[in-house]
Design an enzyme around this catalytic site. Sequence first.
Site, PDB file in Angstrom:
ATOM      1  N   HIS A 136       0.869  -1.180   0.000  1.00 23.73           N
ATOM      2  CA  HIS A 136       0.000   0.000   0.000  1.00 23.73           C
ATOM      3  C   HIS A 136       0.906   1.231   0.000  1.00 23.73           C
ATOM      4  O   HIS A 136       2.144   1.102  -0.049  1.00 23.73           O
ATOM      5  CB  HIS A 136      -0.944  -0.035   1.205  1.00 23.73           C
ATOM      6  CG  HIS A 136      -0.255  -0.298   2.515  1.00 23.73           C
ATOM      7  ND1 HIS A 136       0.632   0.607   3.077  1.00 23.73           N
ATOM      8  CD2 HIS A 136      -0.286  -1.369   3.354  1.00 23.73           C
ATOM      9  CE1 HIS A 136       1.084   0.115   4.213  1.00 23.73           C
ATOM     10  NE2 HIS A 136       0.565  -1.089   4.403  1.00 23.73           N
ATOM     11  N   GLY A 166       1.871   3.125   2.272  1.00 24.20           N
ATOM     12  CA  GLY A 166       2.870   3.137   3.346  1.00 24.20           C
ATOM     13  C   GLY A 166       4.172   2.495   2.875  1.00 24.20           C
ATOM     14  O   GLY A 166       5.265   3.059   3.011  1.00 24.20           O
ATOM     15  N   HIS A 167       4.035   1.298   2.279  1.00 25.03           N
ATOM     16  CA  HIS A 167       5.218   0.621   1.733  1.00 25.03           C
ATOM     17  C   HIS A 167       5.868   1.474   0.633  1.00 25.03           C
ATOM     18  O   HIS A 167       7.089   1.604   0.575  1.00 25.03           O
ATOM     19  CB  HIS A 167       4.834  -0.725   1.109  1.00 25.03           C
ATOM     20  CG  HIS A 167       4.251  -1.716   2.063  1.00 25.03           C
ATOM     21  ND1 HIS A 167       2.947  -2.138   1.981  1.00 25.03           N
ATOM     22  CD2 HIS A 167       4.789  -2.394   3.107  1.00 25.03           C
ATOM     23  CE1 HIS A 167       2.706  -3.034   2.920  1.00 25.03           C
ATOM     24  NE2 HIS A 167       3.807  -3.206   3.626  1.00 25.03           N
ATOM     25  N   GLY A 208       9.149   1.586   8.592  1.00 22.13           N
ATOM     26  CA  GLY A 208       8.098   2.552   8.888  1.00 22.13           C
ATOM     27  C   GLY A 208       7.952   2.798  10.384  1.00 22.13           C
ATOM     28  O   GLY A 208       8.044   1.854  11.186  1.00 22.13           O
ATOM     29  N   GLN A 209       7.666   4.036  10.726  1.00 26.51           N
ATOM     30  CA  GLN A 209       7.359   4.405  12.112  1.00 26.51           C
ATOM     31  C   GLN A 209       6.070   3.735  12.580  1.00 26.51           C
ATOM     32  O   GLN A 209       5.833   3.582  13.773  1.00 26.51           O
ATOM     33  CB  GLN A 209       7.249   5.938  12.203  1.00 26.51           C
ATOM     34  CG  GLN A 209       6.758   6.493  13.530  1.00 26.51           C
ATOM     35  CD  GLN A 209       7.720   6.228  14.671  1.00 26.51           C
ATOM     36  OE1 GLN A 209       8.908   5.951  14.449  1.00 26.51           O
ATOM     37  NE2 GLN A 209       7.226   6.285  15.895  1.00 26.51           N
ATOM     38  N   GLN A 232       9.062  -2.275  16.546  1.00 24.34           N
ATOM     39  CA  GLN A 232       9.965  -2.968  15.617  1.00 24.34           C
ATOM     40  C   GLN A 232      11.161  -2.070  15.274  1.00 24.34           C
ATOM     41  O   GLN A 232      12.308  -2.535  15.234  1.00 24.34           O
ATOM     42  CB  GLN A 232       9.191  -3.329  14.351  1.00 24.34           C
ATOM     43  CG  GLN A 232      10.039  -3.824  13.221  1.00 24.34           C
ATOM     44  CD  GLN A 232       9.213  -4.289  12.041  1.00 24.34           C
ATOM     45  OE1 GLN A 232       8.623  -5.368  12.068  1.00 24.34           O
ATOM     46  NE2 GLN A 232       9.152  -3.489  10.994  1.00 24.34           N
TER      47      GLN A 232
HETATM   48  P1  AMP Z   1       4.996  -5.092   6.513  1.00 25.62           P
HETATM   49  O1  AMP Z   1       4.791  -5.476   5.095  1.00 25.62           O
HETATM   50  O2  AMP Z   1       3.718  -4.889   7.276  1.00 25.62           O
HETATM   51  O3  AMP Z   1       5.985  -5.986   7.219  1.00 25.62           O
HETATM   52  O4  AMP Z   1       5.669  -3.664   6.486  1.00 25.62           O
HETATM   53  C1  AMP Z   1       6.859  -3.433   5.777  1.00 25.62           C
HETATM   54  C2  AMP Z   1       7.393  -2.078   6.143  1.00 25.62           C
HETATM   55  O5  AMP Z   1       6.421  -1.066   5.800  1.00 25.62           O
HETATM   56  C3  AMP Z   1       7.650  -1.926   7.658  1.00 25.62           C
HETATM   57  O6  AMP Z   1       8.869  -1.214   7.845  1.00 25.62           O
HETATM   58  C4  AMP Z   1       6.471  -1.123   8.116  1.00 25.62           C
HETATM   59  O7  AMP Z   1       6.730  -0.344   9.271  1.00 25.62           O
HETATM   60  C5  AMP Z   1       6.211  -0.235   6.911  1.00 25.62           C
HETATM   61  N1  AMP Z   1       4.842   0.273   6.941  1.00 25.62           N
HETATM   62  C6  AMP Z   1       3.703  -0.468   7.052  1.00 25.62           C
HETATM   63  N2  AMP Z   1       2.622   0.344   7.089  1.00 25.62           N
HETATM   64  C7  AMP Z   1       3.087   1.611   7.020  1.00 25.62           C
HETATM   65  C8  AMP Z   1       2.463   2.900   7.028  1.00 25.62           C
HETATM   66  N3  AMP Z   1       1.150   3.052   7.129  1.00 25.62           N
HETATM   67  N4  AMP Z   1       3.265   3.986   6.948  1.00 25.62           N
HETATM   68  C9  AMP Z   1       4.614   3.851   6.859  1.00 25.62           C
HETATM   69  N5  AMP Z   1       5.261   2.672   6.839  1.00 25.62           N
HETATM   70  C10 AMP Z   1       4.504   1.562   6.920  1.00 25.62           C
END
Ligand code: AMP
Length: 265
Positions: free
Chosen positions: A16, A18-19, A129-130, A135
């Site tokens: 999404h 965020g990623h 991501g924050q 983590q």
């Molecule tokens: P994940 O796929 O959930 O393991 O997330 C992969 C990376 O994307 C991690 O560093 C998360 O912190 C970051 N991340 C997930 N959601 C968001 C978001 N809404 N905003 C910023 N970074 C995000």
Amino acid sequence: MRGGRVGFVPTMGALHEGHLSLVRAAKAQCNTVVVSLFVNPTQFGPTEDLARYPRPFERDRDLLEKEGVAILFAPSVEEMYPAGELTRVNVEGLSEKLDGRSRPGHFRGVMTIVSKLFHIIEPDVAFFGQKDAAQAAVIRRMVRDLNFPVEIVICPIVREPDGLAMSSRNAYLNHDERQSALVLHRSLMRVEDEFRAGEKSVGTLIASAAEVIAQEPRVRLDYFEIVDPDTLDPVQQLEHPALAAVAAYVGTTRLIDNLILTPRK
Ligand code: AMP
């Protein structure tokens, strides 16, 4: 293909904005960007959502191609965890705080896979991501303790227009749950407002947040804590930037969110 400063964005896919914000930050700072897509089994508890975690591989690959990502690393579980492997990486103590307390073994799985990915990719800089604030703290500590030659960049939380923090798990929410999920952000906003208005008692701020969450019958609070962003220990005084972090179940979906409370000088 690979050259110059190498930036790495580890993900579990179901991408999404965020990623993609991490990918763009990496592109802005690096010559080569590597993204990994891997739903890491060792970070899921036995009753968690490993089997049903979304895996829209082709969509993710197309999104990354559009962003101009040079290298996509999408290994199989057997490649990452071949038969007979035994080693785990644990950040003693820190791994048992916040989400680590609610999800025993979670950060052990995360640190193990991140270590392995760092060795395979050998990035100069890695972007997280924050959104996953605990983590981020555990990774920063692991990199320091194990002398990984990797710079860690933490990027801001990307939200939906109504405030919900973007998450791959938002896809689990039905229409009513999606509305109820806004209460996480609302509880953080209440705490920030009261803090700005001069409230300095951590206990009072946490009680206000719990009150906001309690107004949503579909939502069950896991934790609301105000902690030091590095040690993840509860703070008594709000004299330095502190992490206000919330985790809650919306129906059966566990969501997290947070913000930093920064005192004005
Ligand atoms: P994940 O796929 O959930 O393991 O997330 C992969 C990376 O994307 C991690 O560093 C998360 O912190 C970051 N991340 C997930 N959601 C968001 C978001 N809404 N905003 C910023 N970074 C995000």
